[in-house]
Design a protein around this motif. Structure first.
Motif, PDB file in Angstrom:
ATOM      1  N   PRO A 135     -15.313  70.171  35.594  1.00 17.49           N
ATOM      2  CA  PRO A 135     -15.192  70.457  34.156  1.00 17.49           C
ATOM      3  C   PRO A 135     -16.553  70.665  33.496  1.00 17.49           C
ATOM      4  O   PRO A 135     -16.612  71.092  32.346  1.00 17.49           O
ATOM      5  CB  PRO A 135     -14.506  69.199  33.610  1.00 17.49           C
ATOM      6  N   PHE A 136     -17.636  70.344  34.210  1.00 19.22           N
ATOM      7  CA  PHE A 136     -18.982  70.506  33.643  1.00 19.22           C
ATOM      8  C   PHE A 136     -19.458  71.961  33.798  1.00 19.22           C
ATOM      9  O   PHE A 136     -20.048  72.523  32.886  1.00 19.22           O
ATOM     10  CB  PHE A 136     -19.996  69.605  34.358  1.00 19.22           C
ATOM     11  N   LEU A 137     -19.197  72.537  34.961  1.00 18.10           N
ATOM     12  CA  LEU A 137     -19.727  73.859  35.289  1.00 18.10           C
ATOM     13  C   LEU A 137     -19.166  74.901  34.319  1.00 18.10           C
ATOM     14  O   LEU A 137     -17.951  75.101  34.239  1.00 18.10           O
ATOM     15  CB  LEU A 137     -19.362  74.216  36.733  1.00 18.10           C
ATOM     16  N   VAL A 175     -26.688  59.676  36.345  1.00 17.26           N
ATOM     17  CA  VAL A 175     -25.914  60.792  36.886  1.00 17.26           C
ATOM     18  C   VAL A 175     -24.505  60.730  36.314  1.00 17.26           C
ATOM     19  O   VAL A 175     -23.831  59.698  36.402  1.00 17.26           O
ATOM     20  CB  VAL A 175     -25.856  60.742  38.421  1.00 17.26           C
ATOM     21  N   ASP A 176     -24.064  61.833  35.738  1.00 21.00           N
ATOM     22  CA  ASP A 176     -22.733  61.939  35.147  1.00 21.00           C
ATOM     23  C   ASP A 176     -21.985  63.021  35.916  1.00 21.00           C
ATOM     24  O   ASP A 176     -22.547  64.087  36.194  1.00 21.00           O
ATOM     25  CB  ASP A 176     -22.885  62.323  33.666  1.00 21.00           C
ATOM     26  N   CYS A 177     -20.727  62.726  36.271  1.00 21.61           N
ATOM     27  CA  CYS A 177     -19.962  63.672  37.090  1.00 21.61           C
ATOM     28  C   CYS A 177     -18.530  63.764  36.575  1.00 21.61           C
ATOM     29  O   CYS A 177     -17.960  62.770  36.119  1.00 21.61           O
ATOM     30  CB  CYS A 177     -19.959  63.210  38.545  1.00 21.61           C
ATOM     31  N   PHE A 223     -23.736  54.242  31.731  1.00 23.75           N
ATOM     32  CA  PHE A 223     -22.655  53.955  32.685  1.00 23.75           C
ATOM     33  C   PHE A 223     -21.333  54.360  32.054  1.00 23.75           C
ATOM     34  O   PHE A 223     -21.109  54.149  30.858  1.00 23.75           O
ATOM     35  CB  PHE A 223     -22.609  52.460  33.041  1.00 23.75           C
ATOM     36  N   GLU A 224     -20.447  54.907  32.873  1.00 19.62           N
ATOM     37  CA  GLU A 224     -19.176  55.412  32.352  1.00 19.62           C
ATOM     38  C   GLU A 224     -18.073  55.281  33.390  1.00 19.62           C
ATOM     39  O   GLU A 224     -18.293  55.524  34.580  1.00 19.62           O
ATOM     40  CB  GLU A 224     -19.328  56.900  31.983  1.00 19.62           C
ATOM     41  N   HIS A 225     -16.896  54.896  32.920  1.00 18.39           N
ATOM     42  CA  HIS A 225     -15.677  54.979  33.717  1.00 18.39           C
ATOM     43  C   HIS A 225     -14.573  55.611  32.874  1.00 18.39           C
ATOM     44  O   HIS A 225     -14.553  55.465  31.643  1.00 18.39           O
ATOM     45  CB  HIS A 225     -15.193  53.602  34.168  1.00 18.39           C
TER      46      HIS A 225
HETATM   47 MG    MG Z   1     -19.391  61.706  31.686  1.00 12.80          MG
END
Ligand code: MG
Ligand code: MG
Length: 255
Positions: free
Chosen positions: A56-58, A99-101, A238-240
């Protein structure tokens, strides 16, 4: 509009989240002094490809962005808070990397982020990362049926402020589902007992980002994407992706 997901959708989102968690684990394992940020992006691209997921980032282009996002990861180093574009920069000993993915599987999105250091960590960076991770855990613990969005925001923000850190006010968590960014907004600071009441089937990304210098201000870098701390201090993120359920919070982005 806030969309409540069915139990089948939660299971589908877990599949997307698992890809995200797996990709972040692979990226972290590959990160070391000398490794370029574009190499980390390639690691994540391989995981997405091998699992049949898309990013969804690209190509993502929100209102503020001058260009479509060119990568599957955001990689934000040291004073970069979020939205860093993976470049040919080679990591150096002691760098703090966020790093976010994201991943999309069968039309459902997952979104998670992690911060870590490469080489020999600075003690102040360890404290910053530990505190930001604790804030994420506190935010997740507050994500229970009957609580409110403000309870999550308060849990996160009070930990950051108690530690003396800054909080980037305009960036935070969000609803997530078929789109990476949905309602409601999930701020990283707020008043308890306020905002949307949490229900079974609500899925949100919870993502504290703390600024070590204590200031809340940031600026966009020349690339129009990367957000850097105004005072030059380091930041952690940090993310979940978390589903609120009658059985308690369900973290969807573990490997
Ligand atoms: Mg994110
Ligand atoms: Mg997010």
């Amino acid at each position: 509009m806030v969309e409540i997901k069915t139990d089948a959708a939660l299971d589908a989102m877990r599949a997307a989240g698992r890809v995200v968690g797996t990709a972040l684990e692979a990226v972290r394992a590959a990160a070391a002094p000398g490794v370029r940020l574009v190499d980390l992006d390639e690691v994540a691209r391989t995981v997405l490809r091998e699992t049949g997921a898309t990013s969804p980032f690209l190509g993502y282009r929100p209102d503020f962005a001058p260009t479509p996002f060119p990568a599957v990861l955001c990689v934000s180093v040291n004073d970069a808070i979020v939205h860093g574009i993976p470049s040919t920069y080679a990591l150096r000993d002691g760098d703090l990397v966020s790093v976010d993915c994201g991943a999309i599987v069968d039309g459902w999105a997952g979104d998670a982020a992690v911060s870590f250091t490469v080489g020999t960590p600075r003690p102040e960076d360890v404290r910053l990362m530990d505190t930001t991770r604790q804030a994420l855990e506190a935010g997740i613990a507050a994500a229970v049926v009957g609580a409110r969005i403000g309870d999550i925001a308060h849990a996160i923000g009070s930990i950051g402020r108690a530690a003396g850190y800054g909080i980037a006010a305009d960036f935070g968590g969000h609803g997530i589902g078929r789109h990476m960014h949905e309602d409601p907004a999930v701020p990283n600071e707020g008043r308890p007992g306020r905002g949307l009441v949490l229900r079974h089937g609500l899925v949100i990304a919870i993502e504290p980002m703390f600024l070590a210098g204590g200031g809340d201000d940031y600026y966009p870098a020349a690339d129009g994407w990367t957000l850097r701390t105004m005072d030059g201090s380091r930041a952690a993120h940090f993310e979940h992706t978390v589903a609120i359920t009658n059985d308690g919070p369900r973290v969807l982005t573990l490997p």
